[in-house]
Design a protein around this motif. Structure first.
Motif, PDB file in Angstrom:
ATOM      1  N   LEU B 164       1.042  -1.155  -0.490  1.00  0.00           N
ATOM      2  CA  LEU B 164      -0.362  -0.005  -0.139  1.00  0.00           C
ATOM      3  C   LEU B 164       0.746   1.149   0.117  1.00  0.00           C
ATOM      4  CD1 LEU B 164      -3.605   0.419   0.088  1.00  0.00           C
ATOM      5  CD2 LEU B 164      -2.796   1.140   2.227  1.00  0.00           C
ATOM      6  N   MET B 165       2.017   1.279   0.970  1.00  0.00           N
ATOM      7  CA  MET B 165       2.951   2.366   0.917  1.00  0.00           C
ATOM      8  C   MET B 165       3.425   2.805  -0.354  1.00  0.00           C
ATOM      9  SD  MET B 165       5.905   3.017   3.839  1.00  0.00           S
ATOM     10  CE  MET B 165       5.064   2.574   4.797  1.00  0.00           C
ATOM     11  N   ALA B 166       4.028   1.398  -1.631  1.00  0.00           N
ATOM     12  CA  ALA B 166       4.236   1.686  -2.465  1.00  0.00           C
ATOM     13  C   ALA B 166       3.282   1.873  -3.248  1.00  0.00           C
ATOM     14  CB  ALA B 166       4.817   0.593  -2.684  1.00  0.00           C
ATOM     15  N   LEU B 167       2.088   2.183  -3.287  1.00  0.00           N
ATOM     16  CA  LEU B 167       1.294   2.101  -4.321  1.00  0.00           C
ATOM     17  C   LEU B 167       0.698   3.593  -3.862  1.00  0.00           C
ATOM     18  CD1 LEU B 167      -0.319   1.289  -6.763  1.00  0.00           C
ATOM     19  CD2 LEU B 167      -2.630   0.790  -5.019  1.00  0.00           C
ATOM     20  N   ILE B 168       1.116   4.180  -2.568  1.00  0.00           N
ATOM     21  CA  ILE B 168       0.035   5.137  -2.416  1.00  0.00           C
ATOM     22  C   ILE B 168       1.498   6.774  -2.947  1.00  0.00           C
ATOM     23  CG2 ILE B 168      -0.582   6.761  -0.710  1.00  0.00           C
ATOM     24  CD1 ILE B 168      -1.081   4.840   0.706  1.00  0.00           C
TER      25      ILE B 168
END
Lengths: 110, 783
Positions: B164-168
């Motif tokens: 999620l962090m990478a995507l955001i």
């Protein structure tokens, strides 16, 4: 004539909305049934004042008949309304069997 | 074959292979990886063929895609895209080979390899695309593919968080880049990269707007390449399976930011802020990554931070180039690709052997995994920048450029020299630690029993990659010659300085010696303290990021619970009153007073009046009566009197139908109510509204009835001149052969409506059956 129809429609809509906003499934069912009637009369009223006209069974062209189209639509509407009401009745029956209550708050909190 | 078809096959082959891989995974299991390897090698060889055909000259392939958006499927083949295409496909082949032996049979291998192929396609699309919007599309597709790959082990919490962090982070910075792209279109008038590069001399890149375009697009590059302050996502992305880390997070995806910077270099390098922004961000990242790498103890986190550091270094290469043209940037990139990909592969093998990620609990593994050990030795030598490796040459080149800059410009340039020396010292210590702790010394006691040797094949890819570091480190001209064919005009110096193993006893070499000495010193210092230092909590951006996310979630939860009503009935009241308000406003605004007619009640209306009166009284009784039975009777009376009212409206069919249906409804409702015991009436009392709420409900219902009355009144006051009904009256005999116009409308003129009506009845019946039968189901099971 139309004045009477208008008054009936008003009373039926008021009572049905009042019932539908209750917290018990039985009044809601009754309200739904009344709402059905209200909508039916509303639709029928669109065919205009029937005073001095004949039913749309055409024996002689040129005579004044009432508008057959709202009646035809209404025929469909009555039957569909019945189907939906029947479904609603059985649905409420099931809800009552599962929750042994007719109170919406109880049903939610279950 | 023509270049067009070669390129299209090379780029799109992985996309078409992805579902194939997913499909055959059931029958082929892990061997499905060979399909992927074959694809990667095919694409790589096609790209190699294109290099031969184009001889390094730029070549554009264009197809119209969405002309309305000015979007073209346009690909730019030049040295830069071909170089990256080769890296992506070749490293992809190695990683797939590694993954073949890394993944276990228990994993969902079809999904894994399909994602990898999808990712490869997205990467190839990004580097070859010539249209800025297309670049953005592929760019975000790599983000999506990386999200899927990081979250591959989706039931692990760190995978969820990391993906999620990478995507955001990469998604948001990608959107900033999109802003830059859209602005670029309005500033420069085109999305076409090859046009922009060709016109670079006449293009005005100085001034507020072009600088904004550059800055916005660089934000995208910084986000993707994990540059400060976006560096925190990369260590968290390490939750992915190791082949993914080795491919996405060292060799391929994080290099996209570097790629974009390189792509923009010919266009923007004349902007005075180009160098300052990139060098500042890059070198801060380089230092932070290097320092954090020595403070981490998770095997993959160490590698992630060294990657961050090296990415900062590579960024810096492009920032420094603005004073003259670039030299050997591909050499720097390849150096990092080789050593980092192999180190990640080794890390995967080691974690597999020892079952822990904490480097402090490892040791003495050389005997168990000798080839991985050799690979680590070579790769760590390159990372430390020891002579004889590509890393040495890369570092020497960088130091030389920096020193040259510092001597001619002074001031801040000396700070950068200091930064790179400090980072190099940290990286040296980390490399020393990495190799020594893993492969030297003795095996810790608690691990001795659980160790098992890795297979030979899995150690092969890291060894091959790491050997390249030595081969090209000893014969740099070999690589230099190959890369010379991939120069891009406007970006690279026309005549590059020769790469050599030995430059003589120069200042950079002396600095290198100092760095090695200090690196050993730093290692000894930390070794004495038993590696107890951690990254300070305040400087961990990921915790701040997570707290921010959680804060947002809490905020939205609070907002939701503040707005939420607990019962659907309350929503219904709001919806109905909204309709009433809206329609009464509408009516008041459009009130056609001139056409309104009032129809007085006359003598002949007496029957209608009586029936209407009964209907009204009994419908009110449905509301006011206390007992259900009385209510039901009142309801029935309303229904039957409505059928009388239909008679007054000259509708015999309706009256009959209504009678019939009213009777059946009454029976059904009686059935329902008979099931409900009398005691329930007490409970029902509790559900009746009282006080203010009752008045509100009353007001809403009276108003809604009133609105409907007004609507109907307007409708009837102004009837249309001709009605469709007249046609049916006219034709009922001649066309349908029946005198009852209502019947002919229902079965002839509007037969399809009736068909729909019957379908509704059937569906309602099925629904009722389902409801009743499902009730019987569980009781039978429970027997």
């Amino acid at each position: 004539m139309t004045t009477i129809t208008i008054l009936i429609v008003g009373v039926l809509f008021s009572t049905s909305v009042y019932l539908i906003l209750q917290r018990n499934i039985i009044p809601i069912l009754f309200g739904f049934s009344l709402l059905n009637h209200a909508a039916n009369i509303f639709l029928l009223a669109v065919s205009g004042d029937p005073t001095g006209k004949k039913a749309p069974i055409v024996t002689l062209l040129g005579e004044s008949y009432v508008d057959p189209l709202p009646q035809a639509l209404l025929l469909t509407a009555i039957v569909i309304g019945f189907g939906v009401t029947a479904y609603l009745i059985v649905l409420l029956y099931r809800i009552y069997l599962s929750h042994s209550s007719t109170n919406i708050e109880d049903i939610y909190n279950d | 074959m023509a270049i067009e078809s070669l390129l299209l096959i090379a780029v799109f082959l992985p996309l078409f292979i992805a579902p194939v891989v997913g499909f055959f995974a059931r029958s082929l299991s892990l061997n499905v990886a060979w399909i992927g390897i074959g694809t990667a090698i095919t694409s790589a060889s096609l790209i190699g063929r294109i290099i031969k055909l184009t001889k390094g000259l730029p070549f554009v392939i264009s197809y119209n895609w969405v002309p309305a958006f000015d979007l073209q499927l346009s690909f730019l083949v030049d040295g830069l895209s071909l170089f990256f295409g080769l890296v992506i496909t070749c490293i992809g082949a190695f990683v797939l080979f590694y993954a073949r032996f890394y993944m276990s049979l228990k994993d969902e291998n079809g999904r894994f390899f399909a994602y990898l192929m999808l990712f490869m396609f997205a990467m190839l699309g990004t580097v070859f695309s010539n249209h800025l919007l297309l670049t953005f599309l592929f760019w975000e597709l790599t983000g999506v593919a990386s999200f899927l790959l990081i979250g591959f082990l989706y039931n692990k919490p760190e995978s969820q968080k990391g993906s999620l962090m990478a995507l955001i982070v990469t998604g948001t910075t990608g959107l900033v880049m999109l802003l830059g792209i859209l602005l670029a279109k309005s500033v420069f008038g085109t999305y076409d990269l090859s046009l922009l590069i060709a016109q670079r001399d006449s293009l005005v890149v100085v001034g507020a707007l072009p600088t904004a375009v550059m800055a916005l697009m660089l934000v995208g590059a910084f986000g993707k390449s994990a540059q400060f302050p976006f560096h925190f996502w990369l260590p968290n992305a390490m939750a992915a399976p190791t082949p993914v880390s080795s491919y996405l997070h060292s060799a391929a995806m994080v290099k996209l930011g570097i790629f974009l910077t390189a792509r923009l270099f010919p266009i923007f390098s004349h902007n005075p802020y180009w160098g300052d922004i990139i060098v500042t961000v890059g070198f801060i990242t380089m230092l932070i990554g290097a320092v954090y790498s020595i403070l981490s103890h998770d095997l993959k986190a160490i590698l992630a931070y060294t990657t961050v550091s090296q990415l900062g270094f590579l960024m810096g290469v492009y920032g420094l180039g603005h004073m003259q043209l670039l030299e050997h940037d591909f050499f720097h990139i390849l150096n990092h690709v080789f050593y980092k990909a192999s180190l990640f592969m080794v890390a995967g093998i080691v974690i597999h052997i020892v079952g822990t990620k904490d480097i402090r609990k490892m040791g003495g593994l050389f005997r168990i995994a000798p080839f991985a050990g050799m690979a680590t030795l070579f790769a760590c030598m390159a990372m430390a920048g020891l002579p004889g490796t590509m890393g040495f040459i890369s570092k020497e080149l960088m130091l030389e450029t920096l020193l040259h800059n510092a001597q001619s410009h002074g001031g801040i340039a000396w700070v950068w020299v200091g930064t790179i020396i400090m980072s190099a010292i940290c990286l040296f210590a980390t490399s020393l630690r990495f190799f020594k702790t893993l492969f030297m010394g003795t095996v810790p006691l608690d691990l001795k029993d659980s160790l098992h040797a890795p297979g030979l094949w899995i150690q092969l890819p890291p060894l091959v990659l790491a050997s390249c570091l030595i081969i090209f480190g000893l014969n740099p001209e070999l690589l230099g010659h190959a890369l010379a064919g991939l120069t891009v005009s406007g970006m690279h110096a026309i005549k590059m300085s020769h790469l050599a193993l030995w430059h003589g006893l120069t200042t950079p070499f002396l600095l290198s010696l100092t760095i090695s000495g200090l690196g050993v010193g730093l290692y000894t210092l930390f070794e004495r303290k038993h590696w107890q230092m951690e990254i300070p909590k305040q400087l961990r951006f990921d915790t701040a990021f997570n707290n921010g996310l959680e804060g947002l979630a809490t905020l939205s939860k609070r907002l939701h619970s503040w707005l939420r009503l607990d019962q659907s009935q309350d929503y219904l009241g709001i919806v109905i009153s909204y309709i009433v308000l809206m329609s009464s406003g509408f009516i008041l605004y459009y009130l056609p007073l001139s056409t309104i007619r009032f129809d007085w009640i006359r003598l002949e209306h007496i029957p209608a009046t009586v029936i209407g009166f009964v209907i009204c009284v009994f419908s009110i009784a449905v509301v006011t009566q206390k007992k259900w039975t009385t209510r039901l009777i009142a309801l029935s009376v309303v229904g039957f009197f409505i059928s009388f009212y239909f008679v007054i409206y000259r509708a015999p069919d309706l009256a009959l139908t209504q009678m019939l249906i009213e009777s059946v409804s009454l029976i059904l409702m009686l059935l329902l109510l008979s099931k409900i015991p009398k005691g329930m009436a007490i409970k029902e009392e509790a559900s009746v509204y009282t006080g203010a709420k009752k008045r509100v409900v009353l007001l809403i219902s009276v108003l809604s009835g009133f609105v409907m009355m007004i609507v109907l009144w307007f409708l009837l006051s102004d009837p249309p001149a001709t009605k469709l009904g007249d046609y049916f009256i006219d034709k009922t005999n001649s066309l349908a052969g029946g005198s009852n116009a209502v019947n002919t409308v229902v079965v002839d003129f509007r037969g399809f409506d009736t068909m729909g009506e019957i379908s509704v009845l059937v569906i309602a019946t099925l629904g009722i059956l389902g409801l009743l039968m499902r009730w019987q189901g569980p009781t039978e099971e429970s027997k």
